[in-house]
Write a protein that holds these residues in place. Structure first.
Motif, PDB file in Angstrom:
ATOM      1  N   LEU A   1      31.739  66.498 -43.103  1.00 47.73           N
ATOM      2  CA  LEU A   1      32.471  65.573 -43.971  1.00 47.73           C
ATOM      3  C   LEU A   1      31.892  64.178 -43.750  1.00 47.73           C
ATOM      4  O   LEU A   1      31.797  63.722 -42.598  1.00 47.73           O
ATOM      5  CB  LEU A   1      33.966  65.549 -43.607  1.00 47.73           C
ATOM      6  CG  LEU A   1      34.673  66.907 -43.569  1.00 47.73           C
ATOM      7  CD1 LEU A   1      36.107  66.741 -43.067  1.00 47.73           C
ATOM      8  CD2 LEU A   1      34.672  67.523 -44.958  1.00 47.73           C
ATOM      9  N   ILE A   2      31.503  63.518 -44.819  1.00 45.34           N
ATOM     10  CA  ILE A   2      30.957  62.169 -44.672  1.00 45.34           C
ATOM     11  C   ILE A   2      32.125  61.178 -44.640  1.00 45.34           C
ATOM     12  O   ILE A   2      33.042  61.250 -45.473  1.00 45.34           O
ATOM     13  CB  ILE A   2      30.008  61.821 -45.842  1.00 45.34           C
ATOM     14  CG1 ILE A   2      28.911  62.887 -45.980  1.00 45.34           C
ATOM     15  CG2 ILE A   2      29.408  60.429 -45.655  1.00 45.34           C
ATOM     16  CD1 ILE A   2      27.981  63.035 -44.796  1.00 45.34           C
ATOM     17  N   VAL A   3      32.075  60.277 -43.662  1.00 44.15           N
ATOM     18  CA  VAL A   3      33.150  59.286 -43.514  1.00 44.15           C
ATOM     19  C   VAL A   3      32.540  57.883 -43.440  1.00 44.15           C
ATOM     20  O   VAL A   3      31.357  57.721 -43.162  1.00 44.15           O
ATOM     21  CB  VAL A   3      34.010  59.557 -42.243  1.00 44.15           C
ATOM     22  CG1 VAL A   3      34.796  60.833 -42.397  1.00 44.15           C
ATOM     23  CG2 VAL A   3      33.149  59.622 -40.993  1.00 44.15           C
ATOM     24  N   ALA A   4      33.385  56.892 -43.682  1.00 43.43           N
ATOM     25  CA  ALA A   4      32.905  55.502 -43.681  1.00 43.43           C
ATOM     26  C   ALA A   4      32.925  54.964 -42.251  1.00 43.43           C
ATOM     27  O   ALA A   4      33.787  54.184 -41.869  1.00 43.43           O
ATOM     28  CB  ALA A   4      33.781  54.648 -44.595  1.00 43.43           C
ATOM     29  N   GLY A   5      31.980  55.412 -41.435  1.00 44.77           N
ATOM     30  CA  GLY A   5      31.949  55.000 -40.025  1.00 44.77           C
ATOM     31  C   GLY A   5      32.756  55.972 -39.189  1.00 44.77           C
ATOM     32  O   GLY A   5      33.769  56.523 -39.651  1.00 44.77           O
ATOM     33  N   SER A   6      32.320  56.203 -37.946  1.00 49.62           N
ATOM     34  CA  SER A   6      33.027  57.210 -37.141  1.00 49.62           C
ATOM     35  C   SER A   6      34.401  56.705 -36.705  1.00 49.62           C
ATOM     36  O   SER A   6      35.268  57.490 -36.354  1.00 49.62           O
ATOM     37  CB  SER A   6      32.196  57.654 -35.941  1.00 49.62           C
ATOM     38  OG  SER A   6      31.670  56.568 -35.269  1.00 49.62           O
ATOM     39  N   GLN A   7      34.603  55.377 -36.762  1.00 52.38           N
ATOM     40  CA  GLN A   7      35.931  54.850 -36.409  1.00 52.38           C
ATOM     41  C   GLN A   7      37.000  55.463 -37.317  1.00 52.38           C
ATOM     42  O   GLN A   7      38.038  55.922 -36.857  1.00 52.38           O
ATOM     43  CB  GLN A   7      35.931  53.321 -36.539  1.00 52.38           C
ATOM     44  CG  GLN A   7      37.226  52.661 -36.113  1.00 52.38           C
ATOM     45  CD  GLN A   7      37.522  52.858 -34.635  1.00 52.38           C
ATOM     46  OE1 GLN A   7      36.620  52.847 -33.797  1.00 52.38           O
ATOM     47  NE2 GLN A   7      38.782  53.064 -34.309  1.00 52.38           N
ATOM     48  N   SER A   8      36.730  55.490 -38.621  1.00 55.08           N
ATOM     49  CA  SER A   8      37.744  56.048 -39.514  1.00 55.08           C
ATOM     50  C   SER A   8      37.790  57.568 -39.358  1.00 55.08           C
ATOM     51  O   SER A   8      38.838  58.189 -39.573  1.00 55.08           O
ATOM     52  CB  SER A   8      37.511  55.608 -40.958  1.00 55.08           C
ATOM     53  OG  SER A   8      36.510  56.365 -41.554  1.00 55.08           O
TER      54      SER A   8
END
Ligand SMILES: Cc1ncc(COP(=O)(O)O)c(C=O)c1O
Length: 443
Positions: free
Chosen positions: A147-154
């Motif tokens: 799953l692509i996310v907006a930065g690993s923080q989110s």
């Protein structure tokens, strides 16, 4: 011009564009652009045919927001210093990123909505990276598992919300990344710290913590941990994997520094798992560009569906242009050259700062020389007032972070975190001297 506006009375007329051109030695285009920017900031207003005027600031009464205290109650988690550690711009593949963004702007991705799980080609690239570390006999992940996310923080926030949930226990290394502590606290998760060291946590401690708390997940950084830069031994990794399997639990493996290797190559544990026990995070924000803000979460089975549902509720999808640009960068021939160069720069900067600290602040101690990552984790003399020291450093122009931010409970001692990836290694000698001087004032 901003300074001029601040000093001028409200409503004062700006000098003519011609006068500004002469005064600043700037072209008409530059002056017009500057005036447009000031107008966009609300600092000036242009009256066509009359001129440009500084805006009258209406003196409003002081705002009273005190009612919110009762409405909101006490916060779940407090934001403290939040010491971010992104590499200096000179360590990033600037030419590749700029060219990739230009190309991405000409593709369909610039105008289309991305699928919720991400661009299939980028999912496939992340999956292939993990597959490369899978030994024979282990089924590699598919693109669909990514799953692509907006930065690993989110990604961390989604994982903690979707797989742990409010009031539920989560094992977490101590010390560990402050952002993971914050994300877990915001998700209402109950943190269960497990001490970690040069070779990772003691597997017996991990097993005991699972048994005592009934936790179903363990957040960890087996490779180049932030803040210590250490790497779990192969034995620890294998033992922890056995434990999470036996306990029917998840290992949340944060491989944040995969591209920031110095003395050792990363070998993520996820490569050894095909039963969905490892939820894996890999980010490109520190090696491609913090501005592209692209990372991946790898999860299989119902865990994937839960995390995807959380993502849909939170953001629906990640900007396709950013994903296309990130994929472009990591598939260019120049990417591996960049990674090799980055490794050498990180090694040089680490050694320079280490040398400077050892020479000028000999009362401090680096327990483990980092084998990857961006940070030196410095043990200070017992009894040291770390906040006071941080303040003393800051007044001398040296920015350091208090170690307490990396502990989910009380710190096990006084520590500082120093980032060696900043743009100015020529000043590392001076940094060591400033730290030494600050320490002397507190001795
Ligand atoms: C261990 C760790 N995980 C995750 C992150 C978040 O990275 P990003 O959201 O930029 O991918 C960081 C950033 O410093 C980190 O150190």
């Amino acid at each position: 011009m901003r300074a001029w506006i601040t000093a001028a009375p409200p409503g004062a007329q700006l000098p003519s564009n011609r006068a500004l051109m002469l005064e600043h030695g700037a072209s008409p285009v530059t002056v017009q652009k500057a005036v447009r920017q000031l107008a966009a900031l609300g600092l000036v207003e242009s009256r066509p045919g009359v001129g440009t005027f500084s805006r009258t600031i209406r003196q409003a009464r002081p705002t009273d927001l005190s009612w919110q205290t009762a409405a909101l109650g006490a916060p779940r988690a407090r934001l403290s210093g939040l010491s971010s550690g992104y590499p200096g711009k000179d360590l990033l593949p600037e030419r590749l990123v700029r060219a990739a963004l230009a190309r991405a702007s000409r593709t369909e991705a610039a105008l289309m909505r991305s699928p919720a799980a991400g661009l299939p080609e980028l999912q496939a690239w992340f999956a292939s990276q993990v597959a490369a570390s899978a030994p024979v006999g282990v089924t590699p992940p598919s693109a669909r598992d990514v799953l692509i996310v907006a930065g690993s923080q989110s990604g961390l926030s989604s994982i903690f919300r979707a797989l742990v949930g409010p009031g539920q226990p989560l094992l977490i290394e101590s010390p560990t990344y402050w952002g993971a502590i914050l994300a877990a606290e915001q998700a209402g998760v109950t943190l269960v710290p497990v001490a970690t060291g040069a070779h990772g946590p003691d597997p017996d401690d991990v097993d005991r913590a699972f048994a005592v708390t009934g936790a179903r997940a363990f957040y960890a950084q087996p490779t180049f941990a932030n803040p210590t830069g250490t790497r779990w031994s192969a034995d620890t990794g294998a033992a922890v994997l056995d434990i999470v399997r036996a306990r029917g639990a998840f290992l949340v493996e944060d491989d944040w520094a995969h591209d920031l290797a110095i003395d050792a190559d990363p070998q993520p544990l996820v490569g050894h798992d095909d039963d969905g026990h490892v939820i894996y995070l890999r980010s490109l924000t520190k090696s491609v560009s913090p501005a592209l803000r692209v990372a991946a979460v790898l999860a299989r089975g119902p865990a994937r569906e839960r995390i995807l549902a959380d993502r849909a509720a939170e953001t629906m999808y990640v900007s396709g242009v950013l994903q296309a640009a990130a994929l472009d960068v990591v598939t260019q021939p120049g990417w591996s050259t960049h990674l090799r160069g980055m490794r050498q720069h990180l090694r040089d900067r680490r050694d320079l700062l280490l040398d400077s600290v050892r020479t000028h602040a000999p009362q401090t101690h680096v327990e483990h020389v980092p084998v990857g990552g961006l940070n030196l984790w410095l043990r200070l003399p017992d009894g040291m007032d770390v906040d006071h020291l941080v303040h003393e450093c800051e007044t001398r122009g040296l920015l350091v972070a208090p170690g307490s931010e990396w502990f989910p409970a009380e710190p096990s001692g006084p520590f500082l975190r120093l980032n060696f990836s900043s743009e100015n290694p020529s000043r590392f000698r001076e940094a060591g001297e400033l730290l030494g001087k600050a320490l002397l004032t507190l001795a």
